[in-house]
Design a protein around this motif. Structure first.
Motif, PDB file in Angstrom:
ATOM      1  N   ALA A   1       7.302  -2.453 -11.402  1.00 35.86           N
ATOM      2  CA  ALA A   1       7.757  -1.275 -10.665  1.00 35.86           C
ATOM      3  C   ALA A   1       6.822  -0.975  -9.504  1.00 35.86           C
ATOM      4  CB  ALA A   1       7.848  -0.072 -11.598  1.00 35.86           C
ATOM      5  N   LEU A   2       5.546  -1.340  -9.671  1.00 40.99           N
ATOM      6  CA  LEU A   2       4.565  -1.252  -8.591  1.00 40.99           C
ATOM      7  C   LEU A   2       3.955  -2.636  -8.379  1.00 40.99           C
ATOM      8  CD1 LEU A   2       2.647   2.089  -9.327  1.00 40.99           C
ATOM      9  CD2 LEU A   2       4.350   1.672  -7.542  1.00 40.99           C
ATOM     10  N   LEU A  43       0.823  -1.211   0.000  1.00 39.38           N
ATOM     11  CA  LEU A  43       0.000   0.000   0.000  1.00 39.38           C
ATOM     12  C   LEU A  43       0.857   1.261   0.000  1.00 39.38           C
ATOM     13  CD1 LEU A  43      -2.915  -0.991   2.429  1.00 39.38           C
ATOM     14  CD2 LEU A  43      -2.762  -1.254  -0.056  1.00 39.38           C
ATOM     15  N   ASN A  44       1.937   1.236   0.761  1.00 39.46           N
ATOM     16  CA  ASN A  44       2.842   2.393   0.793  1.00 39.46           C
ATOM     17  C   ASN A  44       3.498   2.632  -0.567  1.00 39.46           C
ATOM     18  OD1 ASN A  44       2.329   2.907   3.492  1.00 39.46           O
ATOM     19  ND2 ASN A  44       4.119   1.771   4.233  1.00 39.46           N
ATOM     20  N   ALA A  45       3.717   1.546  -1.320  1.00 44.22           N
ATOM     21  CA  ALA A  45       4.394   1.652  -2.607  1.00 44.22           C
ATOM     22  C   ALA A  45       3.628   2.537  -3.590  1.00 44.22           C
ATOM     23  CB  ALA A  45       4.587   0.259  -3.216  1.00 44.22           C
ATOM     24  N   PHE A  46       2.294   2.494  -3.522  1.00 44.51           N
ATOM     25  CA  PHE A  46       1.489   3.246  -4.482  1.00 44.51           C
ATOM     26  C   PHE A  46       1.621   4.759  -4.302  1.00 44.51           C
ATOM     27  CE2 PHE A  46      -1.056  -0.805  -4.296  1.00 44.51           C
ATOM     28  CZ  PHE A  46      -0.643  -1.260  -5.542  1.00 44.51           C
ATOM     29  N   SER A  47       2.030   5.204  -3.128  1.00 39.57           N
ATOM     30  CA  SER A  47       2.192   6.645  -2.889  1.00 39.57           C
ATOM     31  C   SER A  47       3.659   7.060  -2.806  1.00 39.57           C
ATOM     32  CB  SER A  47       1.466   7.053  -1.600  1.00 39.57           C
ATOM     33  OG  SER A  47       1.967   6.332  -0.485  1.00 39.57           O
ATOM     34  N   ASP A  48       4.568   6.165  -3.157  1.00 40.67           N
ATOM     35  CA  ASP A  48       6.004   6.482  -3.112  1.00 40.67           C
ATOM     36  C   ASP A  48       6.384   7.268  -4.366  1.00 40.67           C
ATOM     37  OD1 ASP A  48       8.683   6.608  -2.554  1.00 40.67           O
ATOM     38  OD2 ASP A  48       9.111   4.548  -3.179  1.00 40.67           O
ATOM     39  N   MET A  49       6.325   8.591  -4.281  1.00 42.40           N
ATOM     40  CA  MET A  49       6.564   9.441  -5.452  1.00 42.40           C
ATOM     41  C   MET A  49       7.532  10.591  -5.177  1.00 42.40           C
ATOM     42  SD  MET A  49       2.715   9.668  -7.123  1.00 42.40           S
ATOM     43  CE  MET A  49       1.807   9.953  -5.595  1.00 42.40           C
ATOM     44  N   TYR A  50       8.111  10.630  -3.980  1.00 44.98           N
ATOM     45  CA  TYR A  50       8.948  11.771  -3.618  1.00 44.98           C
ATOM     46  C   TYR A  50      10.395  11.348  -3.361  1.00 44.98           C
ATOM     47  CZ  TYR A  50       4.687  14.515  -3.080  1.00 44.98           C
ATOM     48  OH  TYR A  50       3.505  15.164  -3.324  1.00 44.98           O
ATOM     49  N   LYS A  51      11.293  12.269  -3.662  1.00 47.28           N
ATOM     50  CA  LYS A  51      12.718  12.034  -3.419  1.00 47.28           C
ATOM     51  C   LYS A  51      12.975  11.947  -1.926  1.00 47.28           C
ATOM     52  CE  LYS A  51      17.304  14.077  -4.093  1.00 47.28           C
ATOM     53  NZ  LYS A  51      17.941  12.752  -4.152  1.00 47.28           N
ATOM     54  N   LYS A  52      13.827  10.994  -1.554  1.00 42.18           N
ATOM     55  CA  LYS A  52      14.196  10.826  -0.148  1.00 42.18           C
ATOM     56  C   LYS A  52      15.657  11.232   0.041  1.00 42.18           C
ATOM     57  CE  LYS A  52      10.894   7.113   0.761  1.00 42.18           C
ATOM     58  NZ  LYS A  52      10.199   7.251  -0.539  1.00 42.18           N
ATOM     59  N   PRO A  53      15.993  11.831   1.163  1.00 43.01           N
ATOM     60  CA  PRO A  53      17.360  12.304   1.394  1.00 43.01           C
ATOM     61  C   PRO A  53      18.387  11.193   1.210  1.00 43.01           C
ATOM     62  CG  PRO A  53      15.890  13.099   3.116  1.00 43.01           C
ATOM     63  CD  PRO A  53      15.104  12.109   2.306  1.00 43.01           C
ATOM     64  N   GLY A  54      19.415  11.485   0.416  1.00 39.99           N
ATOM     65  CA  GLY A  54      20.510  10.536   0.223  1.00 39.99           C
ATOM     66  C   GLY A  54      20.266   9.487  -0.832  1.00 39.99           C
ATOM     67  N   LEU A  93      14.947   4.943 -10.033  1.00 37.03           N
ATOM     68  CA  LEU A  93      13.789   4.874  -9.166  1.00 37.03           C
ATOM     69  C   LEU A  93      13.702   3.547  -8.421  1.00 37.03           C
ATOM     70  CD1 LEU A  93      11.001   6.488 -11.364  1.00 37.03           C
ATOM     71  CD2 LEU A  93      12.774   7.560  -9.977  1.00 37.03           C
ATOM     72  N   LYS A  94      13.228   3.606  -7.212  1.00 39.46           N
ATOM     73  CA  LYS A  94      13.005   2.398  -6.420  1.00 39.46           C
ATOM     74  C   LYS A  94      11.845   1.618  -7.023  1.00 39.46           C
ATOM     75  CE  LYS A  94      12.022   0.722  -1.739  1.00 39.46           C
ATOM     76  NZ  LYS A  94      13.127  -0.253  -1.737  1.00 39.46           N
ATOM     77  N   ARG A  95      12.048   0.323  -7.261  1.00 37.65           N
ATOM     78  CA  ARG A  95      10.984  -0.545  -7.740  1.00 37.65           C
ATOM     79  C   ARG A  95      10.314  -1.239  -6.567  1.00 37.65           C
ATOM     80  NH1 ARG A  95      14.592   1.020 -11.999  1.00 37.65           N
ATOM     81  NH2 ARG A  95      13.589   0.546 -13.987  1.00 37.65           N
ATOM     82  N   HIS A  96       9.031  -1.541  -6.759  1.00 36.09           N
ATOM     83  CA  HIS A  96       8.253  -2.168  -5.697  1.00 36.09           C
ATOM     84  C   HIS A  96       7.569  -3.439  -6.214  1.00 36.09           C
ATOM     85  CE1 HIS A  96       8.652   1.308  -2.987  1.00 36.09           C
ATOM     86  NE2 HIS A  96       8.455   2.063  -4.046  1.00 36.09           N
ATOM     87  N   PRO A  97       8.320  -4.469  -6.573  1.00 39.29           N
ATOM     88  CA  PRO A  97       7.670  -5.700  -7.019  1.00 39.29           C
ATOM     89  C   PRO A  97       6.913  -6.357  -5.870  1.00 39.29           C
ATOM     90  CG  PRO A  97      10.036  -6.033  -6.735  1.00 39.29           C
ATOM     91  CD  PRO A  97       9.787  -4.566  -6.577  1.00 39.29           C
TER      92      PRO A  97
END
Length: 291
Positions: free
Chosen positions: A245-246, A68-79, A85-89
């Motif tokens: 990716a999602l 569920l968190n993966a669907f809203s992962d759209m922002y850059k994170k520090p470092g 892009l981070k993939r969420h299989p």
């Protein structure tokens, strides 16, 4: 001209629909949840093509939360890298759900994603596009917002995961290729201690390209990072694959569907289906387009 208000409005709709989908998926529950966690990539590692990728499998409630968190992962994170892009299989199997309501919501989200993408791409200058997006939504990774959510309502024979090798392709004319090489000749290449040798190498590449006919079609086929994908199979001939990716959502399947897991990736020494490329310019992955 696309305005900041238009961009923000379109993104707010996308974000609102995404949060509604997450809420509805949380309420409906799940029959199976599996999330295949991949290593995070720091901004200092984004140019390194890995020869192996470890996968950690998460199941149950923890997997459901990660999905569920993966669907809203759209922002850059520090470092962390914003270029790779981070993939969420993952796989979310829903049973006893209002199938049509979930499908309609996913369609709404994907439609809003496409509209947001079209809104951004209407800005034809890359620098202006970047500036407009990040003025409206600071730290948003636009490519992450574009990602389509894949789902299935027809019960397949199997749903499995694998790694896909891809290439970034770009078609060029002879003139464009020569202009690219002309720019290369003026570069200071830190890997070449002797700048004269570097210029000599580029000159040889220019001769090879210049010898081609004026109407010759050229293409750059640059290998990119491997990416996870979902393979959905009904029969030997009726199958398809989509990006992982999602997380993939499977709705009301039959109990005999076979499921697979995403294995850790190890770069193969050779591949039985690998094609040998005869590049005109090896370092640019520049080849002739054969008919």
């Amino acid at each position: 001209m696309v305005t900041k208000v238009q961009i923000r409005s379109q993104f707010d709709l996308l974000n609102e629909l995404t949060l509604s989908l997450i809420h509805e998926l949380k309420e409906v529950g799940f029959a199976k949840a599996e999330y295949f966690q991949l290593p995070e990539i720091s901004s200092t590692e984004e140019n390194i093509i890995p020869e192996s990728i470890s996968v950690s499998k998460i199941t149950g409630e923890l997997a459901h939360k990660a999905i569920l968190n993966a669907f809203s992962d759209m922002y850059k994170k520090p470092g962390l890298s914003s270029r790779v892009l981070k993939r969420h299989p993952g796989l979310l199997v829903i049973k006893e759900a209002n199938k049509q309501a979930i499908i309609d919501r996913i369609a709404q989200v994907n439609s809003a994603k496409a509209a947001f993408k079209n809104c951004i791409l209407a800005i034809d200058n890359n620098d202006a596009r970047f500036e407009a997006v990040h003025n409206a939504m600071p730290n948003l990774i636009t490519l992450a917002a574009y990602r389509k959510i894949h789902s299935e309502i027809e019960s397949p024979f199997s749903v499995r995961f694998t790694w896909m090798h891809k290439h970034a392709t770009k078609t060029l004319t002879k003139k464009m290729a020569l202009e690219m090489l002309e720019k290369s000749a003026g570069y200071k290449n830190p890997r070449m201690i002797d700048q004269q040798k570097w210029q000599s190498l580029v000159a040889q590449e220019q001769v090879r390209v210049a010898s081609l006919g004026e109407k010759e079609k050229l293409r750059i086929r640059r290998p990119t990072r491997v990416s996870p994908q979902v393979n959905v199979r009904y029969t030997a001939k009726n199958r398809y694959h989509v990006s992982a990716a999602l997380p993939f959502i499977l709705i009301n399947p039959q109990p005999d569907v076979k499921f697979g897991e995403l294995p850790s990736y190890h770069k193969p020494l050779s591949h039985p289906r690998k094609r040998e490329y005869d590049f005109l310019v090896d370092r640019l992955y520049l080849e002739q387009v054969t008919k």
